[in-house]
Design a protein around this motif. Structure first.
Motif: not given
Length: 300
Positions: A11-13, A18, A22, A25, A77-79, A81
């Motif tokens: 995951g990443t932003v 953010d 992040f 998290n 670890l990010w949207h 999720y």
């Protein structure tokens, strides 16, 4: 729909704003030093943002087109999720979900997150894909990326390039606790190296992108590896980041921005970098093979 596939990645932003959340998290709530936030922000801005989730979505679409059942992508670890994507699949009718981590090694970490999220759905079965680093199509795909990186080099000079097969480092405490990551990566890298060594090429394994924590990390790192290659007589190096299946900060910044300088400081003359697999067809072949084995094992 009764069966679906959930692809999960780190995951990443998509917005630099953010990054602090992040990092929190990633650090499991431990405060993030402001200088680390600033450095990560600089890296994201330098490469124009991480394409990880865009590439992951493309991988998911390509796989769905092959297997004919729904495929959704998620970040650990990010949207988006895992818990949110799993809920959407269940509400859409999925009763068996195949969890396929987009990391051939340490799949247990991702599968555990999926199973934790699935605890809210006792009538849903989770099938976690096993480690898949030895999938033949995956090895083929890595060789494709290396050959493409070498294509502009005159044929008679290609064998002179030392190939460094890299992966993300991990804290040694994680390995000491029993994580199979190092062993599994080296097994996969060995399959790639054997194909290259048959051509007379020198290969090395390195672990890049060590974190900022003040503890021992798995090595050797890239600067050490470059220096050792130079001392052994190498002039040219190609880094193939086979520990990453999609381009993101660890390839676009750590290799494309920092890599040439690291190689030059070690005395190497030419630096090349193989692209990550992204959504190339041979990589999708590998994902398809893993999923079809799981589909075939579903009772009934």
């Amino acid at each position: 729909m009764t069966t679906a596939v959930l692809l999960s990645c780190h995951g990443t932003v998509s917005r630099v704003e953010d990054i602090p959340a992040f990092l929190n998290n990633i650090r499991r709530g431990r405060p993030t030093p402001p200088e680390l936030v600033a450095e990560i922000r600089h890296r994201f801005e330098r490469i124009g943002g991480s394409p990880l989730m865009t590439i992951t979505a493309a991988q998911g679409r390509a796989l769905e087109g092959r297997i004919g059942i729904p495929v959704e992508v998620s970040g650990r670890l990010w949207h988006p999720y895992i818990k949110d994507v799993l809920q959407r699949l269940v509400e859409g009718g999925a009763r068996t979900v195949i969890s396929l981590p987009l990391a051939p090694q340490s799949v247990h970490v991702y599968n555990a997150s999926v199973r934790e999220a699935a605890a809210a759905y006792p009538d849903v079965t989770i099938r976690g894909a096993p480690p898949w680093g030895n999938e033949p199509a995956l090895i083929d795909a890595f060789i494709e990326t290396i050959d493409e990186a070498l294509a502009p080099v005159p044929a008679e000079e290609r064998a002179g390039f030392a190939v460094v097969l890299s992966a993300h480092s991990l804290p040694m405490r994680v390995l000491a606790a029993g994580d199979p990551y190092e062993h599994q990566f080296k097994e996969m890298a060995g399959a790639v190296a054997a194909r290259l060594q048959a051509r007379g090429m020198v290969t090395r394994i390195a672990f890049q992108s060590q974190g900022a924590s003040n503890e021992a990390w798995l090595g050797p790192d890239l600067p050490t590896t470059f220096s050792e290659l130079h001392a052994a007589g190498a002039r040219d190096v190609l880094v193939a980041p086979i520990g990453f299946v999609a381009d993101h900060v660890e390839t676009l910044y750590d290799l494309d921005v920092e890599g040439p300088d690291m190689a030059a400081k070690a005395g190497l003359v030419r630096f090349l970098r193989a692209r990550a697999l992204n959504d190339r067809p041979r990589f999708i072949d590998a994902l398809e093979a893993v999923v079809r084995r799981e589909m075939a094992a579903i009772p009934g």
